[in-house]
Design a protein around this motif. Sequence first.
Motif, short mmCIF file in Angstrom:
data_model
loop_
_atom_site.label_atom_id
_atom_site.label_comp_id
_atom_site.label_asym_id
_atom_site.label_seq_id
_atom_site.Cartn_x
_atom_site.Cartn_y
_atom_site.Cartn_z
N SER A 15 0.80 -1.13 0.12
CA SER A 15 0.02 -0.04 -0.01
C SER A 15 0.98 1.31 0.17
CB SER A 15 -0.85 0.13 1.13
OG SER A 15 -1.69 1.05 1.13
N ARG A 16 0.46 2.21 -0.91
CA ARG A 16 1.15 3.56 -0.93
C ARG A 16 0.27 4.53 -0.75
NH1 ARG A 16 5.22 2.25 -5.98
NH2 ARG A 16 6.01 0.26 -5.24
N VAL A 17 -0.36 5.01 0.28
CA VAL A 17 -1.46 6.13 0.32
C VAL A 17 -0.92 7.36 -0.52
CG1 VAL A 17 -2.73 7.33 2.08
CG2 VAL A 17 -2.00 5.13 2.60
N ASP A 18 -1.96 7.73 -1.36
CA ASP A 18 -1.69 8.86 -2.18
C ASP A 18 -3.11 9.46 -2.45
OD1 ASP A 18 -1.18 10.89 -3.79
OD2 ASP A 18 -0.29 9.55 -5.67
N PHE A 19 -3.68 10.57 -2.00
CA PHE A 19 -4.75 11.23 -2.28
C PHE A 19 -4.75 11.99 -3.70
CE2 PHE A 19 -4.86 10.18 2.35
CZ PHE A 19 -5.96 9.73 2.43
N GLY A 20 -3.63 11.97 -4.43
CA GLY A 20 -3.67 12.61 -5.57
C GLY A 20 -4.89 12.22 -6.43
N LEU A 21 -5.00 10.99 -6.58
CA LEU A 21 -5.99 10.70 -7.54
C LEU A 21 -7.32 11.23 -7.26
CD1 LEU A 21 -6.03 8.93 -10.18
CD2 LEU A 21 -6.78 6.96 -8.88
N LEU A 22 -7.60 11.70 -6.26
CA LEU A 22 -8.96 12.25 -5.70
C LEU A 22 -9.05 13.54 -6.52
CD1 LEU A 22 -9.52 11.23 -1.99
CD2 LEU A 22 -10.15 9.92 -4.22
N LEU A 23 -7.83 14.16 -6.77
CA LEU A 23 -7.75 15.60 -7.52
C LEU A 23 -8.01 15.36 -8.92
CD1 LEU A 23 -5.05 17.39 -5.36
CD2 LEU A 23 -7.59 17.30 -4.88
N GLU A 24 -7.93 14.32 -9.53
CA GLU A 24 -7.96 13.85 -11.00
C GLU A 24 -9.55 13.53 -11.30
OE1 GLU A 24 -5.39 11.19 -12.22
OE2 GLU A 24 -3.48 12.13 -11.28
N PRO A 25 -10.19 13.76 -12.50
CA PRO A 25 -11.56 13.33 -12.61
C PRO A 25 -11.91 11.96 -12.13
CG PRO A 25 -10.56 14.62 -14.56
CD PRO A 25 -9.19 14.25 -13.65
N LEU A 26 -10.86 10.96 -12.40
CA LEU A 26 -11.16 9.60 -12.06
C LEU A 26 -11.61 9.30 -10.55
CD1 LEU A 26 -11.36 6.61 -13.40
CD2 LEU A 26 -9.00 6.30 -12.39
N GLY A 27 -10.89 10.04 -9.54
CA GLY A 27 -10.95 9.82 -8.43
C GLY A 27 -12.22 10.85 -8.10
N PHE A 28 -12.33 11.94 -8.31
CA PHE A 28 -13.41 12.99 -8.10
C PHE A 28 -14.53 12.74 -8.23
CE2 PHE A 28 -15.84 16.88 -8.57
CZ PHE A 28 -15.73 17.48 -7.30
N ILE A 29 -14.81 12.04 -9.48
CA ILE A 29 -16.19 11.44 -10.05
C ILE A 29 -16.63 10.57 -9.14
CG2 ILE A 29 -17.40 10.57 -11.94
CD1 ILE A 29 -15.93 12.15 -13.77
N LYS A 30 -15.55 9.57 -8.77
CA LYS A 30 -15.74 8.30 -7.82
C LYS A 30 -16.48 8.81 -6.53
CE LYS A 30 -15.19 4.86 -9.32
NZ LYS A 30 -16.16 4.00 -10.14
N VAL A 31 -15.97 9.63 -5.96
CA VAL A 31 -16.37 10.52 -4.71
C VAL A 31 -17.79 10.92 -4.93
CG1 VAL A 31 -16.07 12.27 -2.97
CG2 VAL A 31 -14.21 10.98 -3.91
N LEU A 32 -18.02 11.68 -6.16
CA LEU A 32 -19.43 12.02 -6.15
C LEU A 32 -20.32 10.83 -6.39
CD1 LEU A 32 -18.96 15.03 -8.83
CD2 LEU A 32 -19.37 15.11 -6.26
N GLU A 33 -19.89 9.82 -7.10
CA GLU A 33 -20.73 8.66 -7.09
C GLU A 33 -21.26 7.90 -5.97
OE1 GLU A 33 -19.22 7.39 -11.66
OE2 GLU A 33 -18.21 6.31 -9.91
#
Length: 237
Positions: A15-33
């Motif tokens: 595991s390599r915890v990185d919240f950077g993907l949440l700032l990209e469309p792929l991660g941000f949209i998943k949070v909205l979903e």
Amino acid sequence: WSLQAALVSPRMAGSRVDFGLLLEPLGFIKVLEWIFSIFAFATCGGFQGETTLLVSCKGVVNKTVTAAFAYPFRLNTVVFSAPDPKHCGGTWTDVYLVGNFSSSAQFFVTLAVLVFLYCVAALVVYIGYKHVYQQNSKFPLTDLAITVITAFLWLVSTFAWAKALVDIKVSTGASIIPGIESCKAPGTTCRFASVTSMGTLNVSVVFGLLNTVLWGGNIWFVYKDTNLHNNRISQSP
């Protein structure tokens, strides 16, 4: 996914915890979903209401009778309370609402719950195992397949639930009076009083449509991470 993870090398699987993907469309949209799925099943699955009539019959004047209904909306099992202990001198029989809309309601809510769980799992992978997701081509392809299927299921379940909601409003509204045989007995009159507002159910349909749009739009962003898109770019002149 567990079998795929077992084939990944221990160094890669760490595991390599990185919240950077949440700032990209792929991660941000998943949070909205994830958030919208919560609202979808909460606004539908948590509904409780009742429809009320005013009944006048032998020895009873404007007595309130109610029929309480809730998710999953098996209205044909919901009975109105009797106007009085003597059931209007024996002229009042059990009166049930009409319709069973549990299949559409449960389809909608079950999908929302499953989507909620999948979004949680996907976010764990995005945040903790981003390197595995990007280096193993099977993960993006699996994500793409699930995204396409889920977008289609949101579309189908939302329209099915919207149709059921229209029928629920009819089955609990003023139009039920002519179909009640007990109200046709001599000396008995029935008037429609009220029905609980179904604003939250209308909101659930809106969230269903929003989820359809989100998952449909997310297909492109998931597709961009697959080798299908990367191979197409490498083959272009």
